[in-house]
Motif scaffolding. Sequence first.
Motif, PDB file in Angstrom:
ATOM      1  N   LEU A  29     -33.524 -11.672  -5.018  1.00  7.34           N
ATOM      2  CA  LEU A  29     -32.204 -12.311  -5.122  1.00  7.34           C
ATOM      3  C   LEU A  29     -32.256 -13.757  -4.636  1.00  7.34           C
ATOM      4  O   LEU A  29     -31.682 -14.649  -5.262  1.00  7.34           O
ATOM      5  CB  LEU A  29     -31.156 -11.515  -4.351  1.00  7.34           C
ATOM      6  CG  LEU A  29     -30.808 -10.141  -4.929  1.00  7.34           C
ATOM      7  CD1 LEU A  29     -29.858  -9.398  -3.994  1.00  7.34           C
ATOM      8  CD2 LEU A  29     -30.222 -10.268  -6.319  1.00  7.34           C
ATOM      9  N   MET A  30     -32.962 -13.992  -3.529  1.00  5.38           N
ATOM     10  CA  MET A  30     -33.097 -15.363  -3.027  1.00  5.38           C
ATOM     11  C   MET A  30     -33.914 -16.213  -3.998  1.00  5.38           C
ATOM     12  O   MET A  30     -33.582 -17.374  -4.248  1.00  5.38           O
ATOM     13  CB  MET A  30     -33.716 -15.359  -1.634  1.00  5.38           C
ATOM     14  CG  MET A  30     -32.792 -14.758  -0.589  1.00  5.38           C
ATOM     15  SD  MET A  30     -33.318 -14.833   1.142  1.00  5.38           S
ATOM     16  CE  MET A  30     -35.066 -14.829   1.114  1.00  5.38           C
ATOM     17  N   GLY A  31     -34.975 -15.639  -4.575  1.00  8.65           N
ATOM     18  CA  GLY A  31     -35.784 -16.363  -5.549  1.00  8.65           C
ATOM     19  C   GLY A  31     -35.009 -16.672  -6.818  1.00  8.65           C
ATOM     20  O   GLY A  31     -35.138 -17.760  -7.392  1.00  8.65           O
ATOM     21  N   ALA A  32     -34.181 -15.730  -7.263  1.00  5.36           N
ATOM     22  CA  ALA A  32     -33.343 -15.958  -8.447  1.00  5.36           C
ATOM     23  C   ALA A  32     -32.344 -17.076  -8.176  1.00  5.36           C
ATOM     24  O   ALA A  32     -32.144 -17.964  -9.015  1.00  5.36           O
ATOM     25  CB  ALA A  32     -32.628 -14.677  -8.850  1.00  5.36           C
ATOM     26  N   LYS A  33     -31.734 -17.050  -6.991  1.00  4.86           N
ATOM     27  CA  LYS A  33     -30.772 -18.102  -6.636  1.00  4.86           C
ATOM     28  C   LYS A  33     -31.453 -19.474  -6.649  1.00  4.86           C
ATOM     29  O   LYS A  33     -30.913 -20.437  -7.204  1.00  4.86           O
ATOM     30  CB  LYS A  33     -30.172 -17.817  -5.257  1.00  4.86           C
ATOM     31  CG  LYS A  33     -29.157 -18.841  -4.826  1.00  4.86           C
ATOM     32  CD  LYS A  33     -28.581 -18.515  -3.460  1.00  4.86           C
ATOM     33  CE  LYS A  33     -27.593 -19.598  -3.068  1.00  4.86           C
ATOM     34  NZ  LYS A  33     -27.080 -19.425  -1.721  1.00  4.86           N
ATOM     35  N   GLU A  38     -32.527 -24.689  -9.437  1.00  2.00           N
ATOM     36  CA  GLU A  38     -33.493 -25.640  -9.978  1.00  2.00           C
ATOM     37  C   GLU A  38     -33.409 -25.742 -11.509  1.00  2.00           C
ATOM     38  O   GLU A  38     -34.221 -26.419 -12.126  1.00  2.00           O
ATOM     39  CB  GLU A  38     -34.905 -25.254  -9.539  1.00  2.00           C
ATOM     40  CG  GLU A  38     -35.096 -25.417  -8.034  1.00  2.00           C
ATOM     41  CD  GLU A  38     -36.470 -24.962  -7.549  1.00  2.00           C
ATOM     42  OE1 GLU A  38     -37.311 -24.537  -8.378  1.00  2.00           O
ATOM     43  OE2 GLU A  38     -36.709 -25.027  -6.332  1.00  2.00           O
ATOM     44  N   GLY A  39     -32.435 -25.044 -12.099  1.00  2.00           N
ATOM     45  CA  GLY A  39     -32.211 -25.149 -13.540  1.00  2.00           C
ATOM     46  C   GLY A  39     -32.989 -24.171 -14.405  1.00  2.00           C
ATOM     47  O   GLY A  39     -33.020 -24.314 -15.622  1.00  2.00           O
ATOM     48  N   PHE A  40     -33.613 -23.187 -13.795  1.00  2.00           N
ATOM     49  CA  PHE A  40     -34.383 -22.205 -14.554  1.00  2.00           C
ATOM     50  C   PHE A  40     -33.516 -21.008 -14.930  1.00  2.00           C
ATOM     51  O   PHE A  40     -32.493 -20.740 -14.293  1.00  2.00           O
ATOM     52  CB  PHE A  40     -35.586 -21.703 -13.736  1.00  2.00           C
ATOM     53  CG  PHE A  40     -36.634 -22.748 -13.526  1.00  2.00           C
ATOM     54  CD1 PHE A  40     -37.579 -23.010 -14.499  1.00  2.00           C
ATOM     55  CD2 PHE A  40     -36.664 -23.480 -12.344  1.00  2.00           C
ATOM     56  CE1 PHE A  40     -38.553 -23.983 -14.301  1.00  2.00           C
ATOM     57  CE2 PHE A  40     -37.621 -24.452 -12.141  1.00  2.00           C
ATOM     58  CZ  PHE A  40     -38.572 -24.699 -13.122  1.00  2.00           C
ATOM     59  N   ASP A  41     -33.951 -20.290 -15.937  1.00  2.00           N
ATOM     60  CA  ASP A  41     -33.362 -19.008 -16.311  1.00  2.00           C
ATOM     61  C   ASP A  41     -34.317 -17.920 -15.858  1.00  2.00           C
ATOM     62  O   ASP A  41     -35.492 -18.182 -15.593  1.00  2.00           O
ATOM     63  CB  ASP A  41     -33.178 -18.917 -17.832  1.00  2.00           C
ATOM     64  CG  ASP A  41     -32.170 -19.933 -18.340  1.00  2.00           C
ATOM     65  OD1 ASP A  41     -31.155 -20.173 -17.648  1.00  2.00           O
ATOM     66  OD2 ASP A  41     -32.393 -20.487 -19.427  1.00  2.00           O
ATOM     67  N   ILE A  42     -33.834 -16.678 -15.813  1.00  2.00           N
ATOM     68  CA  ILE A  42     -34.720 -15.562 -15.480  1.00  2.00           C
ATOM     69  C   ILE A  42     -34.551 -14.468 -16.530  1.00  2.00           C
ATOM     70  O   ILE A  42     -33.508 -14.357 -17.173  1.00  2.00           O
ATOM     71  CB  ILE A  42     -34.473 -15.002 -14.062  1.00  2.00           C
ATOM     72  CG1 ILE A  42     -33.068 -14.439 -13.923  1.00  2.00           C
ATOM     73  CG2 ILE A  42     -34.723 -16.050 -13.003  1.00  2.00           C
ATOM     74  CD1 ILE A  42     -32.879 -13.652 -12.648  1.00  2.00           C
ATOM     75  N   THR A  67     -24.412  -8.076 -13.253  1.00  2.00           N
ATOM     76  CA  THR A  67     -24.010  -8.404 -11.888  1.00  2.00           C
ATOM     77  C   THR A  67     -24.606  -9.741 -11.449  1.00  2.00           C
ATOM     78  O   THR A  67     -23.905 -10.581 -10.878  1.00  2.00           O
ATOM     79  CB  THR A  67     -24.442  -7.287 -10.918  1.00  2.00           C
ATOM     80  OG1 THR A  67     -23.851  -6.058 -11.358  1.00  2.00           O
ATOM     81  CG2 THR A  67     -24.024  -7.578  -9.493  1.00  2.00           C
ATOM     82  N   LEU A  68     -25.877  -9.950 -11.741  1.00  2.00           N
ATOM     83  CA  LEU A  68     -26.537 -11.202 -11.375  1.00  2.00           C
ATOM     84  C   LEU A  68     -25.906 -12.377 -12.122  1.00  2.00           C
ATOM     85  O   LEU A  68     -25.666 -13.436 -11.537  1.00  2.00           O
ATOM     86  CB  LEU A  68     -28.031 -11.112 -11.658  1.00  2.00           C
ATOM     87  CG  LEU A  68     -28.904 -12.214 -11.119  1.00  2.00           C
ATOM     88  CD1 LEU A  68     -28.779 -12.335  -9.599  1.00  2.00           C
ATOM     89  CD2 LEU A  68     -30.357 -11.962 -11.495  1.00  2.00           C
ATOM     90  N   ARG A  74     -23.439 -17.474 -14.592  1.00  2.00           N
ATOM     91  CA  ARG A  74     -24.310 -17.868 -15.704  1.00  2.00           C
ATOM     92  C   ARG A  74     -24.144 -16.891 -16.854  1.00  2.00           C
ATOM     93  O   ARG A  74     -23.835 -15.722 -16.646  1.00  2.00           O
ATOM     94  CB  ARG A  74     -25.758 -17.912 -15.245  1.00  2.00           C
ATOM     95  CG  ARG A  74     -25.970 -19.011 -14.187  1.00  2.00           C
ATOM     96  CD  ARG A  74     -27.374 -19.046 -13.692  1.00  2.00           C
ATOM     97  NE  ARG A  74     -28.338 -19.389 -14.708  1.00  2.00           N
ATOM     98  CZ  ARG A  74     -28.792 -20.609 -14.940  1.00  2.00           C
ATOM     99  NH1 ARG A  74     -28.349 -21.618 -14.222  1.00  2.00           N
ATOM    100  NH2 ARG A  74     -29.698 -20.840 -15.857  1.00  2.00           N
ATOM    101  N   PRO A  75     -24.394 -17.359 -18.072  1.00  2.00           N
ATOM    102  CA  PRO A  75     -24.293 -16.469 -19.233  1.00  2.00           C
ATOM    103  C   PRO A  75     -25.538 -15.586 -19.354  1.00  2.00           C
ATOM    104  O   PRO A  75     -26.534 -15.783 -18.664  1.00  2.00           O
ATOM    105  CB  PRO A  75     -24.228 -17.439 -20.409  1.00  2.00           C
ATOM    106  CG  PRO A  75     -25.014 -18.623 -19.936  1.00  2.00           C
ATOM    107  CD  PRO A  75     -24.707 -18.724 -18.447  1.00  2.00           C
TER     108      PRO A  75
END
Length: 148
Positions: A29-33, A38-42, A67-68, A74-75
């Motif tokens: 969750l912290m890495g996704a945030k 930084e403008g990345f998608d996951i 949920t994320l 974000r879409p």
Amino acid sequence: MCGFIPIDMEANAPGEQNKYDRKTFKAFLMGAKKAFEEGFDIGILPEGQLNPEPEKGLLPVFGGAYTLAKMSKRPIRFIALNGLEKLWHPVNGMDPIERNVKVRGYPGDLYFESADDFIDTFTNVVGTFGSAGQDISCVEELLSSKRN
């Protein structure tokens, strides 16, 4: 650029519920945030794991991606795969029996009313392509109602 944010979990068979290590899930969750900042998608597998028999339908689909997306404002974008289990099988391993994999990206940012709405749409759109290698006939109508 791409990367990987691992989440440790207990070994399980395809279709069994994943049991995640809470510590690594929090790190995810912290890495996704950080990635979002930084403008990345996951990318997330809403089934939680690779499906050994997609022709029989999806494994249980979970609403974590919804949920994320909601938490991060974000879409969601759908990407469907057909034939991946013949290249990289979750049970039989990396011994390819075929190398033809179809990848289908669905254009547009998608927004959902609820986790159930996400799960239903994902099942109909991505599940159909994953099992049959082609879209459902009403795919554009269904997805256009999810675009803002």
